[in-house]
Design an enzyme around this catalytic site. Structure first.
Site, PDB file in Angstrom:
ATOM      1  N   THR A  31      29.353 -56.124 -48.711  1.00 28.19           N
ATOM      2  CA  THR A  31      28.735 -55.752 -47.341  1.00 28.19           C
ATOM      3  C   THR A  31      29.743 -56.923 -46.015  1.00 28.19           C
ATOM      4  OG1 THR A  31      27.646 -54.026 -47.753  1.00 28.19           O
ATOM      5  CG2 THR A  31      28.010 -54.316 -45.548  1.00 28.19           C
ATOM      6  N   GLY A  32      30.474 -56.156 -44.922  1.00 33.45           N
ATOM      7  CA  GLY A  32      30.631 -56.703 -43.724  1.00 33.45           C
ATOM      8  C   GLY A  32      32.502 -57.179 -43.405  1.00 33.45           C
ATOM      9  N   SER A  33      32.564 -58.108 -42.932  1.00 36.00           N
ATOM     10  CA  SER A  33      34.251 -57.836 -41.919  1.00 36.00           C
ATOM     11  C   SER A  33      34.441 -58.292 -43.156  1.00 36.00           C
ATOM     12  CB  SER A  33      34.172 -58.726 -40.930  1.00 36.00           C
ATOM     13  OG  SER A  33      33.956 -59.905 -40.968  1.00 36.00           O
ATOM     14  N   THR A  34      34.262 -60.125 -43.822  1.00 33.79           N
ATOM     15  CA  THR A  34      35.357 -60.217 -45.073  1.00 33.79           C
ATOM     16  C   THR A  34      35.438 -58.878 -45.853  1.00 33.79           C
ATOM     17  OG1 THR A  34      33.548 -62.016 -44.147  1.00 33.79           O
ATOM     18  CG2 THR A  34      35.456 -62.689 -45.768  1.00 33.79           C
ATOM     19  N   ASP A  87      31.687 -60.101 -52.361  1.00 32.83           N
ATOM     20  CA  ASP A  87      30.501 -60.533 -50.803  1.00 32.83           C
ATOM     21  C   ASP A  87      30.803 -61.670 -49.794  1.00 32.83           C
ATOM     22  OD1 ASP A  87      28.490 -59.473 -49.511  1.00 32.83           O
ATOM     23  OD2 ASP A  87      27.297 -59.533 -50.988  1.00 32.83           O
ATOM     24  N   GLY A 101      22.631 -60.734 -44.707  1.00 36.51           N
ATOM     25  CA  GLY A 101      21.825 -59.752 -43.730  1.00 36.51           C
ATOM     26  C   GLY A 101      22.546 -59.814 -42.407  1.00 36.51           C
ATOM     27  N   GLY A 102      23.785 -60.192 -42.179  1.00 39.10           N
ATOM     28  CA  GLY A 102      23.584 -60.774 -40.634  1.00 39.10           C
ATOM     29  C   GLY A 102      24.485 -58.588 -39.894  1.00 39.10           C
ATOM     30  N   GLU A 109      22.718 -56.488 -51.112  1.00 39.92           N
ATOM     31  CA  GLU A 109      23.616 -56.768 -51.707  1.00 39.92           C
ATOM     32  C   GLU A 109      22.805 -57.817 -52.748  1.00 39.92           C
ATOM     33  OE1 GLU A 109      26.770 -57.294 -47.847  1.00 39.92           O
ATOM     34  OE2 GLU A 109      24.530 -58.640 -48.052  1.00 39.92           O
ATOM     35  N   LYS A 127      31.211 -70.611 -41.896  1.00 36.58           N
ATOM     36  CA  LYS A 127      30.555 -70.506 -42.454  1.00 36.58           C
ATOM     37  C   LYS A 127      29.798 -71.359 -43.113  1.00 36.58           C
ATOM     38  CE  LYS A 127      30.803 -65.673 -41.423  1.00 36.58           C
ATOM     39  NZ  LYS A 127      31.059 -64.594 -42.382  1.00 36.58           N
TER      40      LYS A 127
HETATM   41  O1  LIG Z   1      24.422 -57.812 -44.318  1.00 30.72           O
HETATM   42  C1  LIG Z   1      25.587 -57.565 -44.784  1.00 30.72           C
HETATM   43  C2  LIG Z   1      26.288 -59.556 -45.464  1.00 30.72           C
HETATM   44  O2  LIG Z   1      25.188 -60.057 -46.032  1.00 30.72           O
HETATM   45  C3  LIG Z   1      27.587 -59.802 -44.541  1.00 30.72           C
HETATM   46  O3  LIG Z   1      27.446 -59.927 -46.105  1.00 30.72           O
HETATM   47  C4  LIG Z   1      27.329 -61.580 -44.110  1.00 30.72           C
HETATM   48  O4  LIG Z   1      26.761 -60.830 -42.849  1.00 30.72           O
HETATM   49  C5  LIG Z   1      28.310 -61.409 -43.873  1.00 30.72           C
HETATM   50  O5  LIG Z   1      29.495 -61.133 -42.877  1.00 30.72           O
HETATM   51  P1  LIG Z   1      30.889 -61.001 -42.375  1.00 30.72           P
HETATM   52  O6  LIG Z   1      31.738 -61.189 -43.267  1.00 30.72           O
HETATM   53  O7  LIG Z   1      30.817 -59.408 -41.138  1.00 30.72           O
HETATM   54  O8  LIG Z   1      30.575 -62.173 -41.450  1.00 30.72           O
END
Ligand SMILES: O=C[C@H](O)[C@H](O)[C@H](O)COP(=O)(O)O
Length: 249
Positions: A31-34, A87, A101-102, A109, A127
């Site tokens: 989940t998330g943008s990536t 992920d 968990g952002g 997950e 990151k």
């Molecule tokens: O709860 C969200 C997840 O752990 C995401 O994989 C994490 O926050 C990274 O998200 P993003 O790719 O949007 O930075």
């Protein structure tokens, strides 16, 4: 968002991870943008090569996205076990320990990653950290006894000499963020987590804590994409080998 508009570092990491996917695999989708860039790259590859995959999603948002792109999503229990999960992460340290968990999805997950032979994390260079904790640590808690749980978390932080930091409820505007499982999120603004193992143990021992966002010893491979389209890979096997070598010195 079209892939041509995706962040180049995220896209590079996503492409490298999707290249690891083989026909017939059972796959966990993060989940998330990536992770959503990865789902788009995956859908493109499935359509181009006619791969047959079984996918489990780590959130409703990812399930909706994957299905809208033509990927078949099943429940984790129907699939039973996964070959690989791909992920994102909020922080990755040199031991491949993670904060996640952002996006408030770390509970599902973690369940999905724990049911996978291999967890592959994709991220951009922002990151990568030496020490976890600059990113506030998400903790999913029950609504029942919410303030009591917050108090117990503060006590645990004090006992670990991490006390006196903000433990803030995550809000969207003035509304509480509610997870896919119907729980609330507390973000622990710690600055640094010198001993993630001790903190993870302490948080897991608090009954109102459903799950914290520390993923320790779960990530097998981190693929860090760069703006120029190249990637750097860090594998858990390499780290273990390095550690053994250091212990032998
Ligand atoms: O709860 C969200 C997840 O752990 C995401 O994989 C994490 O926050 C990274 O998200 P993003 O790719 O949007 O930075």
């Amino acid at each position: 968002m079209a892939l041509t508009q995706a962040d180049p570092a995220k896209l590079a990491a996503a492409r490298a991870a999707v290249a690891l996917v083989e026909d017939g695999m059972r796959l966990g989708l993060g989940t998330g943008s990536t992770a959503s860039v990865m789902v788009r790259v995956l859908a493109e590859r499935v359509a181009a090569e006619g791969l047959s995959l079984r996918c489990a999603a780590t959130s409703k948002a990812t399930a909706d996205l994957a299905q809208s792109l033509g990927l078949a999503v099943e429940s984790l229990d129907d699939i039973g076990w996964l070959d690989m999960t791909i992920d994102g992460a909020d922080e990755v340290d040199p031991h491949l320990h993670l904060i996640k968990g952002g996006g408030a999805a770390h509970l599902r997950e973690k369940v999905v990653a724990a049911a996978s032979d291999r967890m592959v994390v994709i991220a951009d260079p922002g990151k990568v950290v030496e020490v976890l904790g600059a990113f506030p640590l998400p903790v999913e808690v029950l609504e029942f006894g919410f303030e009591t749980t917050r108090k117990l978390i503060r006590r645990a932080l004090e006992a670990l000499e991490l006390g006196d930091h903000d433990v803030l409820q995550r809000l969207r505007g003035s509304d509480a963020v509610v997870t896919d499982e119907g729980n609330l999120i507390l973000d622990l603004h710690l600055g640094a987590i010198p001993d993630p193992v001790a903190l993870a143990r302490a948080l897991s021992g608090i009954p109102g804590v459903v799950e914290h966002g520390l993923f320790l010893g779960m990530c097998d491979l981190a693929i860090i994409g760069r703006e120029d389209g190249s990637v750097v890979e860090l594998a858990r096997d390499d780290i273990d080998a390095d550690m053994l070598a250091q212990e032998g010195e």
